[in-house]
Design a protein around this motif. Structure first.
Motif, PDB file in Angstrom:
ATOM      1  N   VAL A   1       0.859  -1.181   0.000  1.00  0.00           N
ATOM      2  CA  VAL A   1       0.000   0.000   0.000  1.00  0.00           C
ATOM      3  C   VAL A   1       0.899   1.236   0.000  1.00  0.00           C
ATOM      4  O   VAL A   1       1.791   1.362   0.852  1.00  0.00           O
ATOM      5  CB  VAL A   1      -0.938   0.033   1.223  1.00  0.00           C
ATOM      6  CG1 VAL A   1      -1.900   1.216   1.113  1.00  0.00           C
ATOM      7  CG2 VAL A   1      -1.707  -1.273   1.360  1.00  0.00           C
ATOM      8  N   ASN A   2       0.669   2.118  -0.948  1.00  0.00           N
ATOM      9  CA  ASN A   2       1.439   3.355  -1.057  1.00  0.00           C
ATOM     10  C   ASN A   2       0.588   4.540  -0.619  1.00  0.00           C
ATOM     11  O   ASN A   2      -0.598   4.627  -0.972  1.00  0.00           O
ATOM     12  CB  ASN A   2       1.925   3.565  -2.489  1.00  0.00           C
ATOM     13  CG  ASN A   2       2.988   2.553  -2.882  1.00  0.00           C
ATOM     14  OD1 ASN A   2       4.050   2.488  -2.278  1.00  0.00           O
ATOM     15  ND2 ASN A   2       2.697   1.738  -3.890  1.00  0.00           N
ATOM     16  N   TYR A   3       1.194   5.447   0.123  1.00  0.00           N
ATOM     17  CA  TYR A   3       0.515   6.623   0.648  1.00  0.00           C
ATOM     18  C   TYR A   3       1.282   7.887   0.252  1.00  0.00           C
ATOM     19  O   TYR A   3       2.522   7.885   0.193  1.00  0.00           O
ATOM     20  CB  TYR A   3       0.446   6.580   2.175  1.00  0.00           C
ATOM     21  CG  TYR A   3      -0.226   5.375   2.764  1.00  0.00           C
ATOM     22  CD1 TYR A   3      -1.552   5.416   3.170  1.00  0.00           C
ATOM     23  CD2 TYR A   3       0.473   4.183   2.941  1.00  0.00           C
ATOM     24  CE1 TYR A   3      -2.175   4.309   3.730  1.00  0.00           C
ATOM     25  CE2 TYR A   3      -0.138   3.067   3.496  1.00  0.00           C
ATOM     26  CZ  TYR A   3      -1.461   3.132   3.888  1.00  0.00           C
ATOM     27  OH  TYR A   3      -2.063   2.032   4.443  1.00  0.00           O
ATOM     28  N   GLN A   4       0.540   8.939   0.010  1.00  0.00           N
ATOM     29  CA  GLN A   4       1.125  10.271  -0.135  1.00  0.00           C
ATOM     30  C   GLN A   4       0.893  10.995   1.179  1.00  0.00           C
ATOM     31  O   GLN A   4      -0.243  11.062   1.670  1.00  0.00           O
ATOM     32  CB  GLN A   4       0.469  11.040  -1.281  1.00  0.00           C
ATOM     33  CG  GLN A   4       1.040  12.431  -1.513  1.00  0.00           C
ATOM     34  CD  GLN A   4       2.409  12.391  -2.168  1.00  0.00           C
ATOM     35  OE1 GLN A   4       2.591  11.711  -3.168  1.00  0.00           O
ATOM     36  NE2 GLN A   4       3.359  13.112  -1.599  1.00  0.00           N
ATOM     37  N   VAL A   5       1.958  11.527   1.784  1.00  0.00           N
ATOM     38  CA  VAL A   5       1.817  12.189   3.072  1.00  0.00           C
ATOM     39  C   VAL A   5       2.410  13.589   2.990  1.00  0.00           C
ATOM     40  O   VAL A   5       3.326  13.867   2.209  1.00  0.00           O
ATOM     41  CB  VAL A   5       2.496  11.388   4.209  1.00  0.00           C
ATOM     42  CG1 VAL A   5       1.912   9.992   4.304  1.00  0.00           C
ATOM     43  CG2 VAL A   5       3.998  11.322   4.006  1.00  0.00           C
ATOM     44  N   LYS A   6       1.874  14.474   3.848  1.00  0.00           N
ATOM     45  CA  LYS A   6       2.389  15.837   3.906  1.00  0.00           C
ATOM     46  C   LYS A   6       2.028  16.443   5.249  1.00  0.00           C
ATOM     47  O   LYS A   6       0.923  16.237   5.761  1.00  0.00           O
ATOM     48  CB  LYS A   6       1.811  16.700   2.787  1.00  0.00           C
ATOM     49  CG  LYS A   6       2.377  18.117   2.735  1.00  0.00           C
ATOM     50  CD  LYS A   6       1.846  18.894   1.550  1.00  0.00           C
ATOM     51  CE  LYS A   6       2.452  20.286   1.484  1.00  0.00           C
ATOM     52  NZ  LYS A   6       1.945  21.063   0.313  1.00  0.00           N
ATOM     53  N   GLY A   7       2.994  17.206   5.819  1.00  0.00           N
ATOM     54  CA  GLY A   7       2.699  17.895   7.065  1.00  0.00           C
ATOM     55  C   GLY A   7       3.953  18.126   7.877  1.00  0.00           C
ATOM     56  O   GLY A   7       5.058  17.712   7.510  1.00  0.00           O
ATOM     57  N   ALA A   8       3.762  18.780   8.990  1.00  0.00           N
ATOM     58  CA  ALA A   8       4.873  19.049   9.903  1.00  0.00           C
ATOM     59  C   ALA A   8       5.159  17.805  10.727  1.00  0.00           C
ATOM     60  O   ALA A   8       4.241  17.148  11.224  1.00  0.00           O
ATOM     61  CB  ALA A   8       4.531  20.220  10.811  1.00  0.00           C
ATOM     62  N   ILE A   9       6.426  17.475  10.885  1.00  0.00           N
ATOM     63  CA  ILE A   9       6.773  16.275  11.651  1.00  0.00           C
ATOM     64  C   ILE A   9       7.511  16.601  12.937  1.00  0.00           C
ATOM     65  O   ILE A   9       7.807  15.707  13.724  1.00  0.00           O
ATOM     66  CB  ILE A   9       7.624  15.303  10.808  1.00  0.00           C
ATOM     67  CG1 ILE A   9       8.936  15.972  10.368  1.00  0.00           C
ATOM     68  CG2 ILE A   9       6.841  14.779   9.629  1.00  0.00           C
ATOM     69  CD1 ILE A   9       9.909  15.009   9.706  1.00  0.00           C
ATOM     70  N   GLY A  10       7.830  17.874  13.147  1.00  0.00           N
ATOM     71  CA  GLY A  10       8.599  18.208  14.334  1.00  0.00           C
ATOM     72  C   GLY A  10       8.228  19.552  14.913  1.00  0.00           C
ATOM     73  O   GLY A  10       7.217  20.165  14.538  1.00  0.00           O
ATOM     74  N   SER A  11       9.041  20.007  15.831  1.00  0.00           N
ATOM     75  CA  SER A  11       8.810  21.301  16.480  1.00  0.00           C
ATOM     76  C   SER A  11      10.114  22.092  16.481  1.00  0.00           C
ATOM     77  O   SER A  11      11.211  21.536  16.632  1.00  0.00           O
ATOM     78  CB  SER A  11       8.317  21.097  17.915  1.00  0.00           C
ATOM     79  OG  SER A  11       9.268  20.353  18.664  1.00  0.00           O
TER      80      SER A  11
END
Length: 673
Positions: free
Chosen positions: A535-545
């Motif tokens: 299963v392949n996913y496209q992801v996006k977003g902040a991963i840290g601080s």
């Protein structure tokens, strides 16, 4: 007058007398008057914080009336306990309109001030599951005005067919603490018999606290009758809730209970020898193989095929058939319209091109035999439900059929009844599962093998690119093999493509840092059960601080939200996993020139005996950091004496999983900003 005639007269008299008295009990207006302590109680000392407790539970089984009667009094202690005001009564199978039914439901709510609110609503029937021509039903109703401090009180009768009697199963523990419980069984006076002979023996398997016993007493069957009647009774107080912890064996296998059975046998050896022989004979009668199966095997295989090649082709042919456990039961009218008669043997299953899980397992055995191999049926108890008990005189505990085939002198195990289960493997719930199997000399007890940790594997790969503001985007690739792949493949049969995508998406979303956008962009090999599921996913977003000039993000993004597996210092229940497994993670984050690596998680390697192992290492390259994590679980059962060391291993692993990559802002970029 012979003994049979005497029993017949006694049964007739008893039925008339007991029916009249029973009706008066069911429709009486009197209930248990709550004590001042029950009305005012706000907690139960033995279970601090409990949502509710049972004040009383009573269950009476009268076989000559073909019924169970249930009486329940429950105290609501918290807001969470209000859910017990929604009552669901499971009443088993109802085949072709003939089966169990719920009758005479009476209920009321008692408020803390003693105000009584009677239930005046109408219960409704809820279909839980429909399979193999049987409806699994629940009777559902909601108690009135349930609030914290209320006492819920209800009673009902479960009636079943007049053509059979049912020995009860007393499951003493539930999710709630029970102050007092009372169980009664009055076996039938009738002389029971079948083709085994006279069913004159009552057997029971008690699993109870020390000092608690089932009482066996004799009382007059009716007034002025000289022949007494045997009654079984159990009274028990202060029963703790059923164990409920993470990673524990099937709940029912750990609870207090008494399992009764009518039997033509007087000891364990006789029962399993006799019933095993009967089960095997009936199985062979259904299996055959007949002409249709033999002709099919001749067409599917080639004379030059090896045994392994023949079996692979046979397995693939069975897997192509419709498994009605995962689709639907076809009605009698549908089958008549297709010109199909009742299923009597594996020829009928092959002709229909469909069958339930057990029928497909039997068909596979038939086809293997038709291919010239020794093949045997093996009935097991599912490990996700219970464990097999030799001391319980009932084949009902055997849930599913799997197959054993002797291939070139070596026995191999197969699970053709589990849709999408690969060749030569078993659904996890059928591994290390016990039951009875066919042998060349009859039947015997057996336990299926455990599969290797290499069989069930999940590869979690993230290849992400970070922008100058710390937002990442890219591909997450999940590869499932073995039990995890079987789970998702069978899950796909429970809904449509949209629901499957949503479940897959939310499953990965729960792993990653909060707020990341996750989309399923491709699924490979969903029905190709011999291949890994991808299963392949496209992801996006902040991963840290960000803190000053630094950006912190989890080294292994897939463990961001993990919690302690074993928070308690002590444990009295064995730790139990479903299956051995391997999880391999690789997370690569590429970052722009305005970042440099200040630090990354230190390499770590932990091992618990030869049963579990963990490694993690990070590597840096110009413009990227890659974190790799390997976790191997080689066993499924750990006893309390091993708990401290096991917990220590997991604690080290969980601490390591929370390690961060620290990126530092390059000074030149700071000046540019």
């Amino acid at each position: 007058m012979n003994l049979t005639a005497t029993y017949s007269l006694l049964f007739t008299a008893l039925l008339a007398i007991t029916t009249a008295s029973h009706a008066s009990v069911l429709h009486a207006d009197d209930w248990t008057t709550p004590t001042p302590e029950e009305l005012s109680m706000t907690s139960q000392p033995q279970v601090p914080g409990a949502a509710a407790v049972y004040l009383d539970r009573e269950e009476t089984t009268v076989d000559d009336l073909h019924e169970f009667t249930i009486y329940t009094r429950l105290k609501v202690l918290t807001e969470g306990g209000k859910k017990f005001g929604d009552v669901e009564i499971y009443y088993g199978s109802n085949r072709d309109g003939q089966g169990t039914s719920i009758q005479n439901i009476e209920a009321r709510t008692i408020e803390p001030d003693g105000t009584i609110v009677p239930f005046t609503g109408k219960p409704y029937d809820k279909l839980v599951q429909k399979a193999h021509g049987a409806k699994e039903m629940e009777k559902v109703f909601s108690m009135p005005d349930v609030r914290v401090g209320s006492i819920i009180e209800y009673r009902y009768r479960i009636s079943y067919g007049d053509d059979f009697v049912i020995a009860p199963q007393w499951y003493i523990q539930s999710e709630l603490f029970t102050r007092k419980a009372h169980y009664v069984w009055k076996p039938t006076l009738r002389q029971l018999a079948d083709d085994r002979g006279t069913v004159s023996t009552i057997m029971w398997l008690p699993i109870l606290p020390a000092g608690t016993q089932v009482k066996r007493t004799t009382y007059p069957a009716a007034k002025y009758q000289e022949i007494g009647r045997t009654m079984y009774e159990l009274t028990i107080e202060n029963v703790p809730p059923a164990p409920d912890e993470e990673y524990m064996p099937p709940t029912r296998s750990l609870t207090y209970r008494v399992l009764f059975s009518y039997s033509a046998y007087s000891n364990v050896g006789e029962f399993w020898k006799g019933e095993g022989k009967r089960w095997s004979k009936e199985g062979d009668k259904f299996i055959g193989p007949g002409h249709a199966v033999r002709d099919a095997v001749a067409q599917i295989t080639a004379p030059t095929d090896s045994q392994e090649q023949k079996l692979q082709k046979i397995y693939a042919a069975v897997m192509q058939l419709e498994n009605t456990n995962f689709t639907r039961v076809h009605s009698t009218s549908e089958e008549k319209a297709e010109g199909l008669k009742e299923v009597h043997n594996t020829d009928d299953v092959w002709t229909r091109k469909r069958g339930n899980s057990d029928q497909l397992a039997e068909l596979f055995v038939a086809m293997a035999r038709a291919g010239g191999m020794k093949a045997y049926l093996f009935a097991v108890t599912n490990r996700d439900r219970d464990i097999f008990l030799k001391g319980y005189f009932s084949l009902s505990q055997l849930d599913d059929d799997i197959a054993i085939v002797n291939v070139n002198g070596t026995e191999q195990f197969f699970d053709p009844g589990s849709r999408y289960c690969p060749y030569g493997h078993l659904n996890w719930k059928h591994t290390i599962a016990s039951g009875i199997r066919q042998t060349d000399k009859g039947t015997d007890f057996a336990t299926s093998p455990m599969e290797s940790y290499k069989t069930s594997q999940v590869d979690r790969i993230a290849d992400l690119t970070m922008d100058p503001h710390g937002i990442v985007s890219g591909i997450v690739k999940m590869t499932y093999a073995g039990a995890p792949a079987l789970f998702w493949r069978q899950r796909s049969l429970a809904g449509d493509a949209t629901s499957l995508n949503e479940e897959l998406r939310s499953n990965v979303e729960r792993l990653l840092p909060q707020g990341m956008d996750v989309k399923v962009v491709g699924i490979e090999n969903l029905t190709a059960y011999e291949q890994p599921l991808i299963v392949n996913y496209q992801v996006k977003g902040a991963i840290g601080s960000a803190t000053g000039k630094r950006l912190f993000y989890p080294g292994d993004l897939f463990e961001t939200n993990s919690k302690a597996a074993f928070p308690d210092e002590k444990r009295d229940i064995p730790v139990y996993f479903h299956y051995p497994s391997t999880t391999l993670d690789a997370v690569r984050v590429k970052f722009p020139a305005n970042f440099s690596v200040e630090s990354s998680p230190a390499s770590a390697k932990y091992q618990f005996k030869d049963l579990a192992a963990y490694t993690e290492e990070a590597s840096s390259a110009p413009g990227s950091v890659t974190v790799r994590r390997d976790y191997v679980l080689g066993s499924i059962l750990f006893f309390p004496k091993e708990y401290s060391d096991l917990r220590s291993f997991y604690s080290k692993m969980e601490t390591q999983d929370q390690g961060s990559v620290v990126l530092e802002t390059v000074p030149a970029t700071i000046g540019a900003n």
